[in-house]
Design a protein around this motif. Structure first.
Motif, mmCIF file in Angstrom:
data_model
loop_
_atom_site.group_PDB
_atom_site.id
_atom_site.type_symbol
_atom_site.label_atom_id
_atom_site.label_comp_id
_atom_site.label_asym_id
_atom_site.label_seq_id
_atom_site.Cartn_x
_atom_site.Cartn_y
_atom_site.Cartn_z
ATOM 1 N N THR A 10 -10.922 27.900 -8.345
ATOM 2 C CA THR A 10 -9.685 27.936 -7.561
ATOM 3 C C THR A 10 -9.650 29.154 -6.653
ATOM 4 O O THR A 10 -9.327 29.055 -5.466
ATOM 5 C CB THR A 10 -8.459 27.962 -8.508
ATOM 6 N N ALA A 65 -7.111 21.991 -6.766
ATOM 7 C CA ALA A 65 -7.774 23.242 -6.341
ATOM 8 C C ALA A 65 -8.557 23.067 -5.051
ATOM 9 O O ALA A 65 -8.779 24.032 -4.314
ATOM 10 C CB ALA A 65 -8.710 23.736 -7.449
ATOM 11 N N ASP A 86 -17.039 21.367 -4.138
ATOM 12 C CA ASP A 86 -16.381 21.795 -5.363
ATOM 13 C C ASP A 86 -17.270 21.335 -6.524
ATOM 14 O O ASP A 86 -17.249 20.174 -6.921
ATOM 15 C CB ASP A 86 -14.990 21.156 -5.432
HETATM 16 C C1 LIG Z 1 -13.098 19.230 -9.945
HETATM 17 C C2 LIG Z 1 -12.391 20.517 -10.241
HETATM 18 N N1 LIG Z 1 -12.238 21.415 -9.267
HETATM 19 C C3 LIG Z 1 -11.639 22.592 -9.471
HETATM 20 C C4 LIG Z 1 -11.134 22.926 -10.697
HETATM 21 C C5 LIG Z 1 -10.457 24.236 -10.870
HETATM 22 O O1 LIG Z 1 -11.130 25.059 -11.739
HETATM 23 P P1 LIG Z 1 -10.466 26.425 -12.262
HETATM 24 O O2 LIG Z 1 -9.125 26.055 -12.827
HETATM 25 O O3 LIG Z 1 -11.413 26.923 -13.271
HETATM 26 O O4 LIG Z 1 -10.341 27.322 -11.083
HETATM 27 C C6 LIG Z 1 -11.255 22.021 -11.746
HETATM 28 C C7 LIG Z 1 -10.686 22.328 -13.081
HETATM 29 O O5 LIG Z 1 -10.269 21.446 -13.800
HETATM 30 C C8 LIG Z 1 -11.917 20.793 -11.521
HETATM 31 O O6 LIG Z 1 -12.074 19.886 -12.501
#
Ligand SMILES: Cc1ncc(COP(=O)(O)O)c(C=O)c1O
Length: 401
Positions: free
Chosen positions: A93, A122, A197
């Protein structure tokens, strides 16, 4: 037939959870940690903590060396050309927010940013908010019936006005791998930057950022069996040079005066303040552990368990699986049963799965759903975990029906 996990004993929390009668099937949210990581954290804290990149004393030099060695390990893990292409962040994020702010100056009103319809918040909200700040158009790439980006449609939507595409590698809701090579090559041909991502994708198999052909790739350590509070942003050297500094403070500065300052290039210029030192060192130890495993054995184990999960769900009457999951997880709903009710019954029986919108509200809304149950697998899961889940599901369904 019982399918054990050869690596279960490497994760002490799995045994502890078992003693608490908990079956952990929520690894897509966060993972349990290997002993190798616990040892590295304990070693760092019990041998002398120190800040990095500033102290000339021995503890400081050792901490800096361990910290920078972790950067090398992340670069190797992703096959980056140079470890200076790896910026440590606080997670996926924060890496995506860094990008949305760091690249903001390059956009003009009317420019387009393309995301897919299945993005985690995110990888949606930072771009949506950037689009609002700069008067840009956010283009949403549609999905096919399997839950993959509809390639034909997407290639038409990514055009000369597209300045950036931001796409998930592996969906955290649908468990589908996205057709990134074709999309990224097309984006590049249109002169657009690309952001991948990798929060879920990085956990399954090894991915080569050079082969993938992206400008930026982000992931969170805690989903990759590492500590929380740390993540990584990979950038191609030319792409990193386009980033403006976005957070200011100690360590990122070259020269500071009262009215003007100059800043370091990547990576340190984007790591303002004291970083999560222990976590970065722990991530390095986790990558060493993961690199010691036989990748073919890991892939075979994960594939076989995943097939078991999908088959078991498909065999049950009234269960509707979302999309066509390919790896790691499966989400489902049950006809006539609210997902919160089934989640409650599973929780009562010690099954740790996730229910809700999975931080992808627009995707769930597009599917006409408020929420779904997600079962996600880790290295340490075995077929008994799945059996306990299925037994609990059957019992819950019997009660609810
Ligand atoms: C596909 C994806 N992107 C981004 C994130 C965000 O990760 P974080 O909360 O560790 O920043 C997640 C977390 O569930 C995710 O599954």
């Amino acid at each position: 037939m019982f399918q054990p996990s050869p690596w279960r004993a490497d994760f002490p929390a799995i045994t502890a959870l078992q003693r608490q009668r908990q079956t952990y099937l929520d690894s897509a949210a966060t993972t349990q940690k290997p002993q190798a990581l616990l040892d590295a954290l304990s070693h760092y804290y019990s041998h002398g903590a120190a800040n990095v990149h500033r102290a000339q004393h021995l503890p400081g030099a050792l901490a800096t060396q361990a910290f920078e060695t972790s950067r090398d390990k992340v670069a190797t893990w992703l096959n980056a050309v140079d470890s200076r292409q790896i910026i440590f962040t606080h997670g996926a994020t924060s890496a995506l927010n860094l990008l949305a702010y760091g690249l903001e100056h390059g956009f003009e009103a009317g420019d387009e940013i393309a995301v897919s319809a299945l993005e985690h918040h995110a990888n949606l909200l930072p771009w949506q908010q950037l689009a609002q700040r700069r008067n840009l158009r956010l283009v949403v790439l549609p999905l096919d019936e399997h839950g993959r980006i509809d390639l034909e449609h997407a290639l038409q939507l990514i055009g000369p006005r597209t300045r950036l595409v931001a796409l998930s590698q592996l969906s955290n809701v649908l468990g589908t791998w996205q057709p990134l090579p074709a999309l990224l090559a097309h984006a590049r041909a249109q002169g657009a930057l690309s952001v991948v991502d990798g929060a879920q994708g990085v956990v399954h198999g090894r991915h080569d950022v050079q082969l993938l052909g992206c400008d930026f790739y982000v992931f969170s350590s805690h989903k990759l069996y590492g500590p929380d509070g740390v993540g990584a942003l990979y950038g191609r050297t030319e792409a990193l040079a386009r980033l403006r500094h976005w957070q200011f403070g100690g360590e990122m500065v070259q020269l500071a005066d009262y009215h003007e300052s100059s800043f370091r290039p990547a990576p340190l210029g984007f790591e303002a303040g004291t970083p999560p030192i222990a976590s970065v060192i722990g991530l390095g130890a986790t990558l060493d552990y993961l690199a010691s495993l036989d990748p073919a054995a890991v892939a075979a184990h994960e594939t076989s368990l995943h097939q078991h999960l999908v088959r078991g769900l498909a065999d049950r009457e009234g269960v509707r699986i979302l999309g066509t999951p390919q790896s790691a997880l499966a989400s489902f709903v049950i006809d006539g049963v609210h997902n919160a009710d089934i989640a409650h019954l599973l929780t009562e029986q010690g099954i740790a799965v996730r229910a809700g919108h999975h931080c992808a509200m627009p995707l769930l809304k597009g599917l006409g759903l408020e929420g779904a149950i997600r079962v996600s697998l880790g290295l340490y899961n075995d077929s008994d975990d799945l059996q306990r889940f299925f037994d609990a599901l059957d019992q819950g369904l019997e009660l609810l029906r």
